[in-house]
Motif scaffolding. Structure first.
Motif, PDB file in Angstrom:
ATOM      1  N   VAL A  10       0.839  -1.094  -0.224  1.00  0.00           N
ATOM      2  CA  VAL A  10       0.050   0.061  -0.066  1.00  0.00           C
ATOM      3  C   VAL A  10       0.796   1.328  -0.075  1.00  0.00           C
ATOM      4  O   VAL A  10       1.834   1.163   0.734  1.00  0.00           O
ATOM      5  CB  VAL A  10      -0.832  -0.073   1.330  1.00  0.00           C
ATOM      6  N   GLU A  11       0.646   2.236  -0.924  1.00  0.00           N
ATOM      7  CA  GLU A  11       1.520   3.256  -0.963  1.00  0.00           C
ATOM      8  C   GLU A  11       0.718   4.427   0.237  1.00  0.00           C
ATOM      9  O   GLU A  11      -0.398   4.507   0.501  1.00  0.00           O
ATOM     10  CB  GLU A  11       1.149   4.238  -2.244  1.00  0.00           C
ATOM     11  N   THR A  12       1.794   4.753   1.153  1.00  0.00           N
ATOM     12  CA  THR A  12       1.370   5.553   2.180  1.00  0.00           C
ATOM     13  C   THR A  12       2.072   6.997   2.150  1.00  0.00           C
ATOM     14  O   THR A  12       3.099   7.401   1.255  1.00  0.00           O
ATOM     15  CB  THR A  12       2.005   4.984   3.534  1.00  0.00           C
ATOM     16  N   VAL A  13       1.467   7.982   2.845  1.00  0.00           N
ATOM     17  CA  VAL A  13       1.954   9.375   3.088  1.00  0.00           C
ATOM     18  C   VAL A  13       2.434   9.683   4.542  1.00  0.00           C
ATOM     19  O   VAL A  13       1.874   9.201   5.356  1.00  0.00           O
ATOM     20  CB  VAL A  13       0.882  10.418   2.655  1.00  0.00           C
ATOM     21  N   GLY A  14       3.660   9.881   4.696  1.00  0.00           N
ATOM     22  CA  GLY A  14       4.284  10.191   6.027  1.00  0.00           C
ATOM     23  C   GLY A  14       3.728  11.509   6.417  1.00  0.00           C
ATOM     24  O   GLY A  14       3.758  12.645   5.559  1.00  0.00           O
ATOM     25  N   ARG A  15       3.175  11.784   7.631  1.00  0.00           N
ATOM     26  CA  ARG A  15       2.517  12.971   8.190  1.00  0.00           C
ATOM     27  C   ARG A  15       3.100  13.149   9.462  1.00  0.00           C
ATOM     28  O   ARG A  15       3.407  12.186  10.400  1.00  0.00           O
ATOM     29  CB  ARG A  15       1.132  12.806   8.165  1.00  0.00           C
ATOM     30  N   PRO A  16       3.257  14.484  10.028  1.00  0.00           N
ATOM     31  CA  PRO A  16       4.062  14.968  11.289  1.00  0.00           C
ATOM     32  C   PRO A  16       2.824  14.359  12.191  1.00  0.00           C
ATOM     33  O   PRO A  16       1.697  14.445  11.994  1.00  0.00           O
ATOM     34  CB  PRO A  16       3.889  16.335  11.006  1.00  0.00           C
ATOM     35  N   ASP A  46      -3.165  17.954   8.176  1.00  0.00           N
ATOM     36  CA  ASP A  46      -1.981  17.423   7.860  1.00  0.00           C
ATOM     37  C   ASP A  46      -1.376  16.587   9.006  1.00  0.00           C
ATOM     38  O   ASP A  46      -0.351  17.111   9.634  1.00  0.00           O
ATOM     39  CB  ASP A  46      -0.903  17.935   7.114  1.00  0.00           C
ATOM     40  N   ALA A  47      -2.091  15.585   9.535  1.00  0.00           N
ATOM     41  CA  ALA A  47      -1.850  15.347  11.086  1.00  0.00           C
ATOM     42  C   ALA A  47      -1.704  13.650  11.172  1.00  0.00           C
ATOM     43  O   ALA A  47      -2.573  12.957  10.716  1.00  0.00           O
ATOM     44  CB  ALA A  47      -2.955  15.758  11.831  1.00  0.00           C
ATOM     45  N   PRO A 118       7.899  19.020  19.826  1.00  0.00           N
ATOM     46  CA  PRO A 118       7.164  20.198  19.361  1.00  0.00           C
ATOM     47  C   PRO A 118       6.171  20.354  18.471  1.00  0.00           C
ATOM     48  O   PRO A 118       5.201  21.354  18.148  1.00  0.00           O
ATOM     49  CB  PRO A 118       8.344  21.260  18.687  1.00  0.00           C
ATOM     50  N   GLU A 119       6.054  19.117  17.539  1.00  0.00           N
ATOM     51  CA  GLU A 119       4.962  19.132  16.903  1.00  0.00           C
ATOM     52  C   GLU A 119       3.506  18.810  17.606  1.00  0.00           C
ATOM     53  O   GLU A 119       2.485  18.643  16.710  1.00  0.00           O
ATOM     54  CB  GLU A 119       5.259  18.169  15.606  1.00  0.00           C
ATOM     55  N   LEU A 120       3.648  17.995  18.476  1.00  0.00           N
ATOM     56  CA  LEU A 120       2.323  17.431  19.158  1.00  0.00           C
ATOM     57  C   LEU A 120       1.355  18.832  19.508  1.00  0.00           C
ATOM     58  O   LEU A 120       1.748  19.880  20.093  1.00  0.00           O
ATOM     59  CB  LEU A 120       2.916  16.882  20.424  1.00  0.00           C
ATOM     60  N   LYS A 121       0.170  18.609  19.118  1.00  0.00           N
ATOM     61  CA  LYS A 121      -0.800  19.784  19.701  1.00  0.00           C
ATOM     62  C   LYS A 121      -2.128  18.991  20.184  1.00  0.00           C
ATOM     63  O   LYS A 121      -2.697  19.776  21.041  1.00  0.00           O
ATOM     64  CB  LYS A 121      -1.325  20.070  18.147  1.00  0.00           C
TER      65      LYS A 121
END
Length: 485
Positions: A10-16, A46-47, A118-121
């Motif tokens: 499966v093609e996937t997209v890496g996200r932050p 974009d999560a 720092p990316e965690l929201k």
């Protein structure tokens, strides 16, 4: 040919990773992660999600959920079936929003790394109803602490120290546990832990001003892994997926609290066309849902069970029950809710349509659990409002209470799953020769209810009359008599 489900197929997209999720169970995966996947696909977010197992399992004998997720590179299908505009509909989605999953009791370093990113929201949790509890003295230095409130306190304190109290590094904390005021309760316990462990006023101020705890109402029936159908489902999707989650089409997520506007910015699921609503307080919304959906279930169950129905759909395939419930909602429930009438009708139609779903076996027996307290909380407010706001007796709600009494009474053959002493009291004080005295005793003297239903004039006498009809005619003909059929 059925393929393995992983990143090689499966093609996937890496996200932050912006979301740390406490809970790996079916509900969160079929509700929260499914929605985030849609929002990512539509470009409004974009999560990525990192899933944290919230409970230690020291004597595991079989593969845990985290192990299964690793085998599939955290991907799985959500298989939705339901009724839309009275027609069957199916929707199948391969969910790819989870970037990582881990057990913090095994990999604490990973847990801490995500906690301090720092990316965690956002944090999202479903640690079960028992998960949000205060345990005095819970060790905040444990890796990790035991209870969820202690985990959250320790996480926030480390984050506060790591970022030197930077107000932009607070988190939106969203709870999905099925208790009232879930986020507010977690917030209260975090502050209690902070005070007990003397973490300092600066930290408490940071939690109060920079973190946003949200109360939520979540709604979707999620039966989980479709064991009986898994062979045909694997053929259909083309993958050997051991994490398929089956659920109904309907979904609703109400999110409220003082910081709801901040959460709207970080979690704009509504902009992806999802049924997510944000508001300052969810109390009014919760009350509306409880009266329409839960009140319909609780009122319908004692009638349907005595008519031989087993599931919600069985009940709604019985024309007299279907008509009764729809009329009760339209004529007694909705008029007592202070909102736009057309919006309420639309809301109610969406909820009641779920009762026709042939793909979800929603057992009446399970809904009947603790029906006495449920009827008081869900149905009696409608009786009270009809009298004190409109000076009329809610006859349909009164009939549902009469049916509940006969279901719990000595002659039904039904074994209620409820407080034993209450059931015994009803049976011991049952006197068919003086039903008015029987109902008066139950509602005024038994201690079963916290409110005296006799505050509504005529309620006891009306209920007694319906009980006599049910005992004399049987529930089927008593319902027909009520409907004038």
């Amino acid at each position: 040919m059925i393929k393995q489900l992983n990143k090689s197929t499966v093609e996937t997209v890496g996200r932050p990773v912006r979301i740390l999720q406490f809970g790996e169970g079916n509900f969160l995966r079929a509700f929260v992660d499914w929605q985030i996947d849609i929002a990512n696909e539509k470009g409004v977010m974009d999560a990525g999600v990192a899933v944290c197992q919230p409970i230690i399992d020291p004597e595991r004998k079989v593969l845990g959920m985290i192990d299964l997720m690793h085998r599939q590179d955290n991907m799985y299908h959500v298989y939705l079936e339901g009724i839309e505009n009275k027609r069957p509909k199916k929707d199948v989605r391969l969910v790819k929003s989870i970037m990582d999953s881990f057990n913090p009791y095994v990999d604490y370093a990973k847990y801490e790394a995500y906690s301090l990113s720092p990316e965690l929201k956002i944090t999202i949790s479903n640690t079960t109803e028992a998960g949000i509890r205060y345990e005095e003295g819970d060790d905040l230095t444990a890796c990790p602490p035991k209870s969820y409130p202690a985990k959250m306190t320790a996480l926030l304190y480390k984050r506060f120290k790591h970022f030197n109290g930077d107000p932009t590094k607070g988190l939106c904390i969203i709870c999905c546990e099925l208790i009232e005021n879930n986020g507010s309760t977690l917030h209260e316990y975090v502050i209690r832990h902070a005070e007990y462990h003397k973490l300092g006023q600066d930290f408490i101020d940071w939690v109060e001003n920079s973190c946003h705890f949200c109360d939520t109402l979540v709604d979707r029936i999620v039966p989980g892994f479709p064991r009986e159908q898994i062979g045909e489902i694997r053929e259909e999707i083309g993958y050997d997926d051991n994490l398929v989650v089956k659920a109904e089409l309907y979904h609703l997520w109400a999110i409220g609290g003082p910081g709801y506007k901040e959460v709207m910015k970080e979690l704009p699921l509504d902009k992806a066309g999802l049924h997510v609503v944000f508001m300052p307080s969810i109390k009014q919304f919760r009350d509306k849902k409880v009266r329409i959906l839960n009140g319909s279930h609780t009122g319908m169950v004692p009638i349907a069970l005595q008519m031989g129905c087993e599931t919600v759909m069985d009940a709604f395939n019985t024309p007299d029950i279907e008509r009764f419930v729809n009329d009760m909602v339209a004529e007694e429930v909705i008029p007592m809710i202070d909102e736009d009438r057309d919006e309420l009708k639309k809301f109610a139609a969406g909820i009641l349509e779920r009762f026709y779903n042939p793909f979800i076996k929603h057992m009446l027996r399970s809904i009947s659990l603790n029906s006495l307290s449920k009827w008081e909380a869900r149905n009696y407010p409608t009786v009270r409002d009809n009298w004190f706001k409109a000076q009329r007796l809610a006859e349909r709600e009164a009939f549902t209470f009469a049916a509940l009494m006969t279901l719990y009474g000595p002659n039904s053959g039904f074994e209620p799953d409820d407080t034993r002493e209450f059931v015994d009291y009803i049976c011991a004080n049952w006197d068919s020769a003086d039903m008015e005295a029987t109902i008066a005793k139950i509602v005024k003297e038994s201690g079963i209810f916290t409110v005296d239903f006799s505050e509504v004039p005529g309620f006891i006498g009306t209920v007694a009359g319906y009980v006599r009809d049910i005992e004399t005619l049987g529930i089927k003909d008593a319902l027909k008599k009520f409907l004038g059929a």
